[in-house]
Motif scaffolding. Structure first.
Motif, PDB file in Angstrom:
ATOM      1  N   SER A 281      49.084  50.743  41.770  1.00 48.41           N
ATOM      2  CA  SER A 281      47.623  50.700  41.813  1.00 48.41           C
ATOM      3  C   SER A 281      47.063  52.013  41.283  1.00 48.41           C
ATOM      4  CB  SER A 281      47.141  50.427  43.230  1.00 48.41           C
ATOM      5  OG  SER A 281      47.674  51.374  44.117  1.00 48.41           O
ATOM      6  N   SER A 282      47.416  53.129  41.921  1.00 48.21           N
ATOM      7  CA  SER A 282      47.028  54.424  41.399  1.00 48.21           C
ATOM      8  C   SER A 282      47.901  55.465  42.066  1.00 48.21           C
ATOM      9  CB  SER A 282      45.559  54.699  41.665  1.00 48.21           C
ATOM     10  OG  SER A 282      45.377  54.831  43.051  1.00 48.21           O
TER      11      SER A 282
ATOM     12  N   VAL B 186      47.461  58.246  43.770  1.00 48.41           N
ATOM     13  CA  VAL B 186      47.231  58.779  45.104  1.00 48.41           C
ATOM     14  C   VAL B 186      47.604  57.757  46.179  1.00 48.41           C
ATOM     15  CG1 VAL B 186      44.835  58.118  45.367  1.00 48.41           C
ATOM     16  CG2 VAL B 186      45.655  60.190  46.442  1.00 48.41           C
TER      17      VAL B 186
ATOM     18  N   GLN C 249      49.897  58.282  49.913  1.00 44.32           N
ATOM     19  CA  GLN C 249      49.124  57.788  51.059  1.00 44.32           C
ATOM     20  C   GLN C 249      49.818  56.628  51.742  1.00 44.32           C
ATOM     21  OE1 GLN C 249      45.058  57.031  50.065  1.00 44.32           O
ATOM     22  NE2 GLN C 249      44.553  59.193  50.045  1.00 44.32           N
TER      23      GLN C 249
ATOM     24  N   LYS D 211      39.666  55.483  37.125  1.00 41.32           N
ATOM     25  CA  LYS D 211      38.925  55.810  38.342  1.00 41.32           C
ATOM     26  C   LYS D 211      39.578  56.977  39.074  1.00 41.32           C
ATOM     27  CE  LYS D 211      41.524  52.662  41.136  1.00 41.32           C
ATOM     28  NZ  LYS D 211      41.594  51.761  42.235  1.00 41.32           N
ATOM     29  N   PHE D 212      38.809  57.566  39.959  1.00 38.99           N
ATOM     30  CA  PHE D 212      39.286  58.652  40.800  1.00 38.99           C
ATOM     31  C   PHE D 212      40.547  58.216  41.553  1.00 38.99           C
ATOM     32  CE2 PHE D 212      39.262  60.992  44.793  1.00 38.99           C
ATOM     33  CZ  PHE D 212      39.129  62.291  44.337  1.00 38.99           C
ATOM     34  N   GLY D 213      41.545  59.102  41.605  1.00 37.38           N
ATOM     35  CA  GLY D 213      42.781  58.742  42.300  1.00 37.38           C
ATOM     36  C   GLY D 213      43.910  58.476  41.337  1.00 37.38           C
TER      37      GLY D 213
ATOM     38  N   VAL E 256      37.904  52.151  34.681  1.00 39.83           N
ATOM     39  CA  VAL E 256      38.803  51.030  34.927  1.00 39.83           C
ATOM     40  C   VAL E 256      39.818  51.439  35.979  1.00 39.83           C
ATOM     41  CG1 VAL E 256      38.553  49.993  32.652  1.00 39.83           C
ATOM     42  CG2 VAL E 256      40.279  51.749  33.014  1.00 39.83           C
TER      43      VAL E 256
END
Lengths: 308, 284
Positions: B69-70, B72, B76, B160-162, B188
């Motif tokens: 997904s990303s 970060v 996490q 996007k952020f992350g 995106v």
């Protein structure tokens, strides 16, 4: 003598059996009743705890962010501690409104056609097709929007991006169209044929009958359909996130990339830390969505009790 | 009667099934040797997926699931316990701009990821300097004409952020300059969406790791240097980073074996290279 004894015994036994069966049935019924009641209570408890959890987590945001900033500021820059959700809230309302503006007239026309005008063999084809459309996963609509609709919009309008409210509203229109038209179709079909016959007997044309008699009579059902469609449009995420642009800015026109509540939540919720203001802000936005759709359901209930 | 009996039996068996499943999960958790869950970076997804495919062949009993997904999300979800291994494009045990260090994690270097600035294949621009990119991504340069292209508005596509790709691109290609947030700009979620967005818009610019550059997009030279693996190795091309797998403390069982497999020279010089990543040992 023997015969009499026999006759005396027989009814006694029967009564007993009857009583036992009756008692058994009674116990079963009671048990089933309790089982049903427990299921309902369980469901209600889960629903309530979801609402409470989202609300409680969401309201935590107001410890760090003022009400005014959250609802009226359009600056959403979480890494700079600025949590203004106004552009998302406004974007959601605009998108829903625009979707309805596009979807309602088309889908009601489709409903009138399938219910009143189409011959029987065509009805038998149209209705299953509409039902199938409901079943297509929204991500497919989103992908088609991204790869086909957006380049098309760019070509037609001559803008640079094509992402924005228009693209999202068109995708959503295609998605809610079958929902609205199928439910209005049912409402229109349910109008009793005596009314139509009376109208024809008075010399009205088919057009007059449909618009002056049938539609007004089915109006509460049609309204329910529209509101159900609206509820779906508000909550839709996957399709919207792919065509809206995800830019946290107010849309100045239909072709400006922007963001709505759902797209912003789904984009960021995975990446934010659990106990952060950012996370709470996203929960608050989810809570707002929940409230919005609950208000819609409330309106449907009101309409139902008033209507047919 | 029968109906009711059936319902009762069904309910009881459901309860039993749920109970046993959760019971068994909590009892095997201590051992947790046969389960690998990889989550995180989409830039590293080609590597982790390919490695999982090969690892499964030699260890058929291990259940392994890979998702992206990303970046970060990697550390996490490891800390939250929903994944056993997190894939991340930076050393998550140290802080980077925008993210503080994640405590209690152990990072394992597994690959070198080259990142490339991408534009649509129809775009005539071949080279962009660092300062031109800073201007474009911060919204100061808005027309392709200003950097030697056609007269058309630039459409900036950002992750996007992350996203770890975003973190590294910002650090290395833009020297830490911040991104624009308004105007002809869109964000995106994943690397794949970035590719779709740039390949369908002739005026778009974005960035992605080299493994994703194919089809209707092309990589632009950075300061006159082409984005190739050999230029990364000889030190001319600066926009790259190490990719890491992170675990909670020291990995055990199948997780340790999986990480070892990804780090093995067989995988590093074989599949990893084929995917346009660079083996860790090649960097000095």
């Amino acid at each position: 003598m023997a015969k009499i004894e026999y006759e005396l015994q027989e009814p006694k036994l029967l009564i007993n059996k009857d009583k036992i069966v009756k008692e058994k049935v009674y116990v079963q019924n009671q048990l089933f009743k309790i089982f049903c009641l427990l299921s309902v209570l369980f469901l209600g408890f889960i629903l309530l705890s979801i609402i409470v959890f989202i609300g409680k987590t969401g309201l935590l945001v107001f410890k760090d962010v003022s009400l005014k900033e959250f609802f009226f500021s359009t600056t959403w820059e979480p890494f700079e501690e600025k949590y203004g959700a106004a552009s998302f809230i406004l974007g959601t309302l605009e998108l829903t409104g625009l979707t309805l503006l596009l979807a309602a007239p088309i889908s009601i026309t489709v409903a009138i056609f399938t219910a009143e005008i189409a011959p029987n063999w065509l009805k038998k084809i149209l209705r299953p097709i509409l039902d199938l459309l409901v079943g297509i996963p929204s991500i497919v609509y989103g992908y088609l929007g991204l790869t086909l609709l957006i380049p098309f919009i760019r070509k037609v309008t001559g803008t640079m991006m094509g992402d924005g409210l228009l693209a999202a509203a068109i995708v959503l229109t295609i998605m809610v169209l079958p929902t609205i038209s199928r439910i209005s179709d049912d409402a229109i079909t349910a109008v009793s044929s005596e009314l139509r016959e009376a109208s024809y007997a008075l010399g009205a044309t088919r057009m007059q009958t449909i618009f002056r008699v049938v539609i007004p009579h089915a109006s509460s059902g049609v309204l329910t359909a529209i509101i159900l469609g609206m509820a779906r449009a508000i909550g839709e995420t996957m399709a919207v996130v792919m065509v809206i642009g995800n830019t946290p800015q107010l849309a100045t026109d239909l072709l400006t990339p922007t963001a709505v509540l759902t797209s912003n939540i789904v984009n960021q919720i995975i990446d934010v830390e659990f106990d952060s203001t950012w996370n709470y802000a996203l929960y608050m936005m989810a809570f707002l969505l929940l409230i919005l759709s609950n208000v819609l359901i409330f309106i449907i209930r009101k309409l139902r009790t008033k209507g047919v | 009667m029968k109906m009711f009996k059936r319902i009762t039996i069904a309910a009881l068996s459901t309860v039993a099934a749920v109970g046993f499943t959760f019971g068994s999960i909590s009892s095997t958790k201590a051992a947790s040797s046969n389960k690998i869950v990889v989550a995180g970076s989409t830039a590293l997804l080609p590597v982790t997926q390919q490695a999982a495919k090969e690892f499964k062949r030699s260890n058929p009993k291990v259940s392994i699931s890979v998702s992206g997904s990303s970046s970060v999300a990697g550390p996490q979800s490891v800390l939250r316990g929903s994944a056993t291994i997190g894939a991340v494009d930076w050393d998550a045990t140290k802080s980077v701009p925008g993210f503080s260090a994640f405590k209690g994690l152990k990072a394992h270097k597994i690959a070198v990821i080259p990142f490339a600035t991408i534009v649509n294949k129809s775009n005539p621009v071949k080279n962009l300097t660092s300062s031109q990119l800073q201007g474009i991504f911060s919204g100061k340069i808005t027309n392709w004409k200003q950097v030697g292209g056609k007269n058309a508005t630039i459409v900036v596509v950002n992750r996007k952020f992350g996203s770890g790709t975003r973190v590294n691109y910002q650090m290395k290609a833009l020297n830490g300059k911040s991104f624009m947030t308004k105007g002809n700009y869109k964000e995106v979620g994943k690397s794949g969406e970035m590719v779709t967005s740039v390949s369908t818009n002739p005026n778009a610019i974005g960035y992605v790791d080299l493994a994703y550059v194919k089809g209707n997009i092309k990589a632009v030279n950075f300061n006159g240097v082409a984005a190739t693996t050999s230029n990364v190795i000889n030190g001319k091309y600066k926009v790259w980073s190490y990719g890491y797998l992170v675990t909670k403390g020291n990995p055990t069982g199948a997780n340790a074996k999986y990480i070892k497999y990804v780090q093995s020279s067989k995988f590093q010089n074989g599949s990893l290279k084929k995917l346009k990543f660079i083996p860790v040992s090649k960097m000095k």
